[in-house]
Design a protein around this motif. Structure first.
Motif, short mmCIF file in Angstrom:
data_model
loop_
_atom_site.label_atom_id
_atom_site.label_comp_id
_atom_site.label_asym_id
_atom_site.label_seq_id
_atom_site.Cartn_x
_atom_site.Cartn_y
_atom_site.Cartn_z
N PRO A 1 0.70 -1.25 0.00
CA PRO A 1 0.26 0.38 0.19
C PRO A 1 0.58 1.71 -0.06
O PRO A 1 0.11 2.54 -0.21
CB PRO A 1 -0.55 -0.61 1.17
CG PRO A 1 -0.79 -1.86 1.55
CD PRO A 1 0.45 -1.93 1.25
N ASP B 1 -2.78 2.05 -10.30
CA ASP B 1 -3.50 0.42 -10.03
C ASP B 1 -2.38 -0.49 -10.86
O ASP B 1 -1.86 -1.49 -10.79
CB ASP B 1 -5.04 0.17 -11.03
CG ASP B 1 -5.17 -1.19 -11.66
OD1 ASP B 1 -5.46 -1.93 -10.27
OD2 ASP B 1 -5.52 -1.52 -12.40
N ARG C 1 0.97 -1.28 -8.33
CA ARG C 1 -0.03 -2.24 -7.66
C ARG C 1 0.07 -3.64 -8.46
O ARG C 1 0.87 -4.61 -8.08
CB ARG C 1 -1.00 -1.71 -7.14
CG ARG C 1 -1.41 -0.41 -5.99
CD ARG C 1 -2.25 -0.90 -5.04
NE ARG C 1 -3.24 -0.05 -5.93
CZ ARG C 1 -3.73 0.87 -6.12
NH1 ARG C 1 -3.14 1.94 -5.29
NH2 ARG C 1 -4.51 1.53 -6.75
N ALA D 1 -12.28 0.06 -9.12
CA ALA D 1 -11.72 0.36 -8.29
C ALA D 1 -11.75 -0.22 -6.15
O ALA D 1 -10.83 -0.20 -5.88
CB ALA D 1 -11.73 1.92 -8.17
N ARG E 1 -10.47 -4.18 -6.20
CA ARG E 1 -9.46 -4.16 -6.38
C ARG E 1 -8.57 -3.63 -4.76
O ARG E 1 -7.28 -4.32 -4.31
CB ARG E 1 -8.64 -3.42 -7.54
CG ARG E 1 -8.86 -4.36 -9.03
CD ARG E 1 -8.08 -4.00 -9.63
NE ARG E 1 -8.93 -4.27 -11.12
CZ ARG E 1 -8.37 -4.37 -12.29
NH1 ARG E 1 -6.96 -3.38 -12.84
NH2 ARG E 1 -8.71 -5.24 -13.63
N SER E 2 -8.45 -2.54 -4.05
CA SER E 2 -8.79 -2.20 -3.80
C SER E 2 -8.82 -3.03 -1.74
O SER E 2 -7.53 -3.44 -1.24
CB SER E 2 -9.42 -0.56 -3.14
OG SER E 2 -8.66 -0.19 -2.08
N ASP F 1 -5.94 -6.09 -2.75
CA ASP F 1 -4.61 -4.94 -1.91
C ASP F 1 -4.48 -5.18 -0.60
O ASP F 1 -3.54 -5.78 0.24
CB ASP F 1 -4.65 -3.54 -2.97
CG ASP F 1 -4.48 -3.78 -4.01
OD1 ASP F 1 -4.10 -4.42 -4.58
OD2 ASP F 1 -4.63 -2.62 -4.89
N TRP F 2 -5.06 -3.79 0.32
CA TRP F 2 -5.60 -4.41 1.49
C TRP F 2 -5.31 -5.73 2.31
O TRP F 2 -4.82 -6.23 2.97
CB TRP F 2 -6.35 -3.68 2.38
CG TRP F 2 -5.81 -2.04 1.87
CD1 TRP F 2 -7.09 -1.76 1.34
CD2 TRP F 2 -5.36 -1.36 2.65
NE1 TRP F 2 -6.18 0.04 1.72
CE2 TRP F 2 -5.63 -0.33 2.57
CE3 TRP F 2 -4.32 -1.55 3.88
CZ2 TRP F 2 -4.36 1.13 3.05
CZ3 TRP F 2 -3.62 -0.43 4.16
CH2 TRP F 2 -3.54 0.04 3.98
#
Length: 384
Positions: free
Chosen positions: A42, A48, A51, A118, A121-122, A125-126
């Motif tokens: 992060p 994107d 990442r 978004a 995907r976020s 990611d977390w």
């Protein structure tokens, strides 16, 4: 005379203690940078594409790296059954939390790019961040508790009785050990990202890895001082019966010995190479990050990780898991192993399969070598 008879019981026990250390170091060095990359995800990637670049630096290799964790768990189960029983009794909730976090990694890798949302995907990611940070923290916390002694005892029929609690594992020294683990793996992951990426992502990775290197040195030194001054060590006060059966109760142990975990360094000065490697590797990695020695920095950070892990084993030998509840129940290299025949058969299997794993892993890294670029991600069909 057969090889089985040439290798006496104590020799096999010592060999398996060394092999367990090799497996744990293999996991910490290889899967360690995967965990470090997840922890930094992060912070080093802003959009994107960035990442995805970060994720694809470990995407081809993380599954193979995790083999070392499976091998380590299997070795403990087969070679040190009392240690395995204690771990699942005392650290059950911590191990369950680690397992859940590790499960998030493959799911995150596979599902993150299934939708273009978004928010979707976020969230993944977390999840990948949790899958990197939580295991790194818990593994360190576990070692911190082992160094202090685990509240368990063995009954006369060798039944394990654990008297601790999950909140009790989160004591100040154990949390400090957890922070050492997070810092050293963030350093290793940042060094890996600096090697595998370019541009803004590589620059941010170097900055975070530099901070992690400084934190590793400072926290590791602080943990050493506290281990010397405040955390009492353990010492074996009776001679072990060479080649005797595994019976952890057939000994006497002194607990709370001031500076007890440092006595091995006085008896065997060469063991000081382990903590020296931990500090020197981090310092060299710090210099490498500033000089942009990309490949050398990964090697230096890996050496730091190996030195820190090895220093725990070097200071505790012959203890594997000391007992704070009943010191004589402490599990030692000499009295907590499987049978002579079991250790020998496992050694033959290890001699066959560990070189195969090393050869396959080396081949994968050679094939997947090179930087991960944004163009490869946006125009490739096989990227995560």
């Amino acid at each position: 005379m057969t090889l089985h008879t040439l290798l006496d019981y104590d020799t096999l026990r010592f060999i398996w203690w060394l092999l367990l250390g090799v497996l744990l170091v293999g996991f910490a060095v290889t899967d360690g940078f995967d965990l470090g990359v997840g922890t930094l995800l992060p912070f080093v990637a802003r959009d994107d594409v960035e990442r995805r670049v970060v994720i694809n630096t470990v995407g081809p290799v993380w599954e193979g790296n995790q083999v070392w964790l499976i091998l380590g768990g299997g070795a403990i189960f087969a070679a040190w059954p009392h240690v395995y029983a204690m771990a699942f009794s005392g650290f059950y909730l911590a191990m369950f939390a680690t397992l859940l976090a590790l499960i998030l990694r493959p799911v995150g890798f596979k599902y993150r790019s299934k939708r273009k949302s978004a928010a979707w995907r976020s969230a993944w990611d977390w999840a990948l961040f949790v899958g990197g940070f939580v295991p790194a923290l818990i593994f360190g916390v576990a070692l911190g508790n082992v160094l202090q002694g685990v509240p368990f005892r063995l009954t006369e029929d060798m039944r394990m009785v654990y008297a601790g609690s999950f909140p009790g594992l989160l004591n100040p020294f154990a949390l400090l050990a957890g922070l050492v683990s997070v810092a050293m793996l963030a350093l290793h992951g940042g060094a890996w990202l600096a090697l595998k990426t370019e541009g803004a992502v590589a620059d941010r990775s170097r900055r975070f890895a530099t901070a992690a290197a400084i934190a590793t040195i400072a926290l590791y030194a602080l943990a050493g001082v506290l281990l010397w001054k405040l955390v009492g060590g353990y010492q074996l006060t009776s001679a072990h019966a060479a080649g005797g059966p595994s019976n952890p109760l057939a000994k006497t142990v002194a607990a709370g010995v001031a500076g007890g975990w440092f006595s091995n360094y006085a008896r065997h000065p060469w063991t000081m190479l382990a903590p020296a490697l931990g500090f020197a590797g981090a310092l060299l990695a710090l210099a490498g990050l500033r000089a942009r020695w990309e490949r050398a920095t990964v090697v230096f950070s890996g050496l730091s990780v190996a030195g820190i892990v090895l220093s725990v084993g070097a200071s505790m030998f012959p203890f594997i898991v000391p007992s704070s509840l009943e010191p004589r129940s402490s599990l030692l290299v000499w009295d907590a192993s499987s049978s002579h025949l079991t250790l020998f058969i496992m050694l033959v299997c290890a001699a066959i399969f560990v070189p195969l794993i090393l050869a396959y892993t080396s081949w994968v890294y050679r094939v997947m070598w090179g930087k991960v670029r944004a163009h490869d991600i946006t125009h490739g069909d096989h990227a995560y």
